[in-house]
Design a protein around this motif. Sequence first.
Motif, PDB file in Angstrom:
ATOM      1  N   SER A 213       0.829  -1.207   0.000  1.00 53.64           N
ATOM      2  CA  SER A 213       0.000   0.000   0.000  1.00 53.64           C
ATOM      3  C   SER A 213       0.860   1.252   0.000  1.00 53.64           C
ATOM      4  O   SER A 213       0.585   2.227  -0.714  1.00 53.64           O
ATOM      5  N   LEU A 214       1.906   1.241   0.812  1.00 50.71           N
ATOM      6  CA  LEU A 214       2.780   2.409   0.913  1.00 50.71           C
ATOM      7  C   LEU A 214       3.418   2.721  -0.438  1.00 50.71           C
ATOM      8  O   LEU A 214       3.430   3.884  -0.886  1.00 50.71           O
ATOM      9  N   GLU A 215       3.920   1.702  -1.093  1.00 53.58           N
ATOM     10  CA  GLU A 215       4.577   1.910  -2.383  1.00 53.58           C
ATOM     11  C   GLU A 215       3.573   2.320  -3.460  1.00 53.58           C
ATOM     12  O   GLU A 215       3.868   3.190  -4.302  1.00 53.58           O
ATOM     13  N   LEU A 216       2.375   1.735  -3.433  1.00 52.61           N
ATOM     14  CA  LEU A 216       1.354   2.082  -4.416  1.00 52.61           C
ATOM     15  C   LEU A 216       0.916   3.534  -4.260  1.00 52.61           C
ATOM     16  O   LEU A 216       0.807   4.278  -5.249  1.00 52.61           O
ATOM     17  N   ALA A 276     -10.695   7.553   2.755  1.00 53.20           N
ATOM     18  CA  ALA A 276     -10.098   6.666   3.747  1.00 53.20           C
ATOM     19  C   ALA A 276      -9.574   5.423   3.033  1.00 53.20           C
ATOM     20  O   ALA A 276     -10.346   4.710   2.376  1.00 53.20           O
ATOM     21  N   TRP A 277      -8.274   5.165   3.146  1.00 50.24           N
ATOM     22  CA  TRP A 277      -7.653   3.986   2.525  1.00 50.24           C
ATOM     23  C   TRP A 277      -8.013   2.763   3.365  1.00 50.24           C
ATOM     24  O   TRP A 277      -7.490   2.565   4.457  1.00 50.24           O
ATOM     25  N   ALA A 278      -8.943   1.948   2.868  1.00 52.39           N
ATOM     26  CA  ALA A 278      -9.412   0.760   3.583  1.00 52.39           C
ATOM     27  C   ALA A 278      -8.883  -0.499   2.900  1.00 52.39           C
ATOM     28  O   ALA A 278      -9.591  -1.492   2.764  1.00 52.39           O
ATOM     29  N   ILE A 279      -7.634  -0.449   2.485  1.00 51.88           N
ATOM     30  CA  ILE A 279      -6.980  -1.538   1.758  1.00 51.88           C
ATOM     31  C   ILE A 279      -5.777  -2.017   2.559  1.00 51.88           C
ATOM     32  O   ILE A 279      -5.052  -1.217   3.144  1.00 51.88           O
ATOM     33  N   ASP A 280      -5.568  -3.325   2.570  1.00 51.82           N
ATOM     34  CA  ASP A 280      -4.442  -3.920   3.280  1.00 51.82           C
ATOM     35  C   ASP A 280      -4.032  -5.182   2.520  1.00 51.82           C
ATOM     36  O   ASP A 280      -4.820  -6.109   2.377  1.00 51.82           O
ATOM     37  N   PHE A 281      -2.800  -5.192   1.999  1.00 51.30           N
ATOM     38  CA  PHE A 281      -2.292  -6.362   1.289  1.00 51.30           C
ATOM     39  C   PHE A 281      -1.359  -7.182   2.177  1.00 51.30           C
ATOM     40  O   PHE A 281      -0.628  -8.042   1.682  1.00 51.30           O
ATOM     41  N   PHE A 282      -1.353  -6.914   3.475  1.00 52.48           N
ATOM     42  CA  PHE A 282      -0.386  -7.533   4.375  1.00 52.48           C
ATOM     43  C   PHE A 282      -0.439  -9.064   4.281  1.00 52.48           C
ATOM     44  O   PHE A 282       0.593  -9.721   4.239  1.00 52.48           O
ATOM     45  N   GLU A 283      -1.644  -9.619   4.269  1.00 50.71           N
ATOM     46  CA  GLU A 283      -1.824 -11.059   4.061  1.00 50.71           C
ATOM     47  C   GLU A 283      -2.829 -11.224   2.919  1.00 50.71           C
ATOM     48  O   GLU A 283      -3.955 -11.662   3.101  1.00 50.71           O
ATOM     49  N   GLU A 284      -2.365 -10.828   1.753  1.00 50.15           N
ATOM     50  CA  GLU A 284      -3.207 -10.731   0.570  1.00 50.15           C
ATOM     51  C   GLU A 284      -3.833 -12.077   0.220  1.00 50.15           C
ATOM     52  O   GLU A 284      -3.168 -13.104   0.220  1.00 50.15           O
ATOM     53  N   LEU A 286      -5.844 -13.697   1.942  1.00 51.55           N
ATOM     54  CA  LEU A 286      -6.187 -14.425   3.171  1.00 51.55           C
ATOM     55  C   LEU A 286      -6.826 -13.447   4.143  1.00 51.55           C
ATOM     56  O   LEU A 286      -7.885 -12.909   3.882  1.00 51.55           O
ATOM     57  N   ASN A 287      -6.183 -13.235   5.291  1.00 53.45           N
ATOM     58  CA  ASN A 287      -6.748 -12.374   6.320  1.00 53.45           C
ATOM     59  C   ASN A 287      -7.096 -10.979   5.797  1.00 53.45           C
ATOM     60  O   ASN A 287      -8.139 -10.424   6.123  1.00 53.45           O
ATOM     61  N   SER A 288      -6.224 -10.410   4.965  1.00 57.11           N
ATOM     62  CA  SER A 288      -6.455  -9.059   4.457  1.00 57.11           C
ATOM     63  C   SER A 288      -7.668  -8.994   3.537  1.00 57.11           C
ATOM     64  O   SER A 288      -8.267  -7.927   3.373  1.00 57.11           O
ATOM     65  N   SER A 289      -8.022 -10.113   2.922  1.00 58.03           N
ATOM     66  CA  SER A 289      -9.204 -10.143   2.059  1.00 58.03           C
ATOM     67  C   SER A 289     -10.484 -10.354   2.847  1.00 58.03           C
ATOM     68  O   SER A 289     -11.576 -10.096   2.341  1.00 58.03           O
ATOM     69  N   TRP A 290     -10.362 -10.847   4.063  1.00 54.25           N
ATOM     70  CA  TRP A 290     -11.544 -11.206   4.846  1.00 54.25           C
ATOM     71  C   TRP A 290     -11.966 -10.152   5.869  1.00 54.25           C
ATOM     72  O   TRP A 290     -13.118 -10.097   6.272  1.00 54.25           O
ATOM     73  N   LEU A 291     -11.028  -9.335   6.308  1.00 53.97           N
ATOM     74  CA  LEU A 291     -11.345  -8.436   7.421  1.00 53.97           C
ATOM     75  C   LEU A 291     -12.208  -7.250   6.989  1.00 53.97           C
ATOM     76  O   LEU A 291     -12.285  -6.896   5.810  1.00 53.97           O
ATOM     77  N   LEU A 292     -12.867  -6.644   7.969  1.00 55.34           N
ATOM     78  CA  LEU A 292     -13.571  -5.372   7.822  1.00 55.34           C
ATOM     79  C   LEU A 292     -12.872  -4.408   8.783  1.00 55.34           C
ATOM     80  O   LEU A 292     -13.102  -4.447   9.984  1.00 55.34           O
ATOM     81  N   PRO A 293     -11.981  -3.556   8.276  1.00 61.83           N
ATOM     82  CA  PRO A 293     -11.074  -2.811   9.146  1.00 61.83           C
ATOM     83  C   PRO A 293     -11.736  -1.659   9.894  1.00 61.83           C
ATOM     84  O   PRO A 293     -12.766  -1.128   9.478  1.00 61.83           O
ATOM     85  N   ASN A 294     -11.100  -1.261  10.985  1.00 64.08           N
ATOM     86  CA  ASN A 294     -11.571  -0.121  11.764  1.00 64.08           C
ATOM     87  C   ASN A 294     -11.769   1.107  10.893  1.00 64.08           C
ATOM     88  O   ASN A 294     -12.739   1.851  11.039  1.00 64.08           O
ATOM     89  N   ARG A 295     -10.815   1.343   9.979  1.00 59.03           N
ATOM     90  CA  ARG A 295     -10.842   2.580   9.193  1.00 59.03           C
ATOM     91  C   ARG A 295     -12.043   2.659   8.269  1.00 59.03           C
ATOM     92  O   ARG A 295     -12.433   3.762   7.866  1.00 59.03           O
ATOM     93  N   ASP A 311     -12.443  -7.117  -4.715  1.00 60.53           N
ATOM     94  CA  ASP A 311     -12.609  -8.556  -4.485  1.00 60.53           C
ATOM     95  C   ASP A 311     -12.358  -8.958  -3.034  1.00 60.53           C
ATOM     96  O   ASP A 311     -11.990 -10.096  -2.756  1.00 60.53           O
ATOM     97  N   THR A 312     -12.583  -8.054  -2.103  1.00 59.94           N
ATOM     98  CA  THR A 312     -12.427  -8.346  -0.679  1.00 59.94           C
ATOM     99  C   THR A 312     -13.759  -8.218   0.043  1.00 59.94           C
ATOM    100  O   THR A 312     -14.741  -7.731  -0.517  1.00 59.94           O
ATOM    101  N   GLU A 313     -13.782  -8.637   1.302  1.00 59.25           N
ATOM    102  CA  GLU A 313     -15.005  -8.506   2.091  1.00 59.25           C
ATOM    103  C   GLU A 313     -15.381  -7.043   2.258  1.00 59.25           C
ATOM    104  O   GLU A 313     -16.565  -6.693   2.239  1.00 59.25           O
ATOM    105  N   THR A 314     -14.393  -6.168   2.395  1.00 60.22           N
ATOM    106  CA  THR A 314     -14.681  -4.735   2.489  1.00 60.22           C
ATOM    107  C   THR A 314     -15.304  -4.238   1.195  1.00 60.22           C
ATOM    108  O   THR A 314     -16.270  -3.454   1.214  1.00 60.22           O
ATOM    109  N   GLY A 315     -14.781  -4.680   0.067  1.00 57.20           N
ATOM    110  CA  GLY A 315     -15.363  -4.304  -1.211  1.00 57.20           C
ATOM    111  C   GLY A 315     -16.787  -4.782  -1.358  1.00 57.20           C
ATOM    112  O   GLY A 315     -17.662  -4.056  -1.861  1.00 57.20           O
TER     113      GLY A 315
END
Length: 392
Positions: A213-216, A276-284, A286-295, A311-315
């Motif tokens: 995310s940081l690099e993107l 608000a950047w609600a994207i996380d590729f940390f565990e792309e 897997l976990n990052s695709s399933w979570l609904l983040p605080n932000r 293509d994530t749960e947040t999406g």
Amino acid sequence: MLHVLYLVHDLSDPAVRRRVDMLQAGGAKVTLAGFRRADKATAGLEALSPIDLGQTHDGKFAQRLTAVGKAALGLGARLCGVRRPDVIIGRNLEMLALARRARSMFGGDMPVVYECLDIHRLLLGNGGVSRVMRAAERMLGGKASLLMTSSPAFVRDYFERFSQIDAPVALLQNKVLELHRRPAPAGNGAAPLPAAGEPWVIGWFGALRCRKSLELLGAFTQQAEGRFKVVLRGRPAYTEFADFDGFVAAEPHMRFEGAYRNPEDLAAIYGQVHFAWAIDFFEEGLNSSWLLPNRLYEGCLHGAVPIAMADTETGRFLAERHMGLRLEAASVEALTTLLGTIDAESFAAMRDRIAAEDRGTWVCDRRDCLALVERLKGLTARVEPAAMLQTA
């Protein structure tokens, strides 16, 4: 009054304070014990005098296992003098192990609740370590009375898929805890539209752990040549970056503004950003695709339009509500296509759609706290006389 022994993996995690506040607002007495990743517990927990089980470190799984083993051996001494709880909650897998240990020390018949808000990548592989980890979770959670988690995808794509925990589920989304609603600032606190020549602002707040995310965002803002800038706030996971501070300092349209208090500072920090950047590729995937983040919840509550991967749960969450922006691919080109045509009119329409959503979608209030504690009370088959844990 229901007495909850709450065992946590990180006393310095702001989300721990939120859960403690929920339990207390619902009428429970909380005894808090756990490890810490920082020198002290997060602000707001001092009055509880948390029981310190030692220090652990991000990304040091072997060290964490060793710390849990030592804590298990000394748990009786640490909990000596603690009144027998009615319910024990273990936050994350290692704390579930300690919850089972504490349960046996107190008599072995009070309900244990497994709170799981992230699925660690070691649980998700096909190798021997992952199979052992999943087997350990099935064993430790075999007699759990309740599974508390924050996203339906965790249940659907992990717990049900791998047949991990056969227990009722309490879905506690990462909503903003609002026990005392404050009057909204003028303009509802949302960031004003940028004046001519000023940039649109993307806020990335919370646990900063995603190098991709940081690099993107860095590459995107450079290509946009000042039309967009990024503000970062929160706690960087320095183990996940080669040089977080150096990278941000070298980016002309990006700045890091440090930690913030949650929930006290949310209105102020989100009131300075448009997205608000609600994207996380940390565990792309897997976990990052399933979570609904605080932000997601924080941003929408304060008028910031969320950006999520499609293509994530947040999406999916945003698509169901016809709101926010959904990125189709993790590339500068896709992000430019998504944001390149944003103007005052289109942004106002997106913000209005979020504002029209029921406030309960973003906020957890006192009624939710009472409901949680009542759910926990319902797990207790009988009330035992109060007693202190004694050690030999």
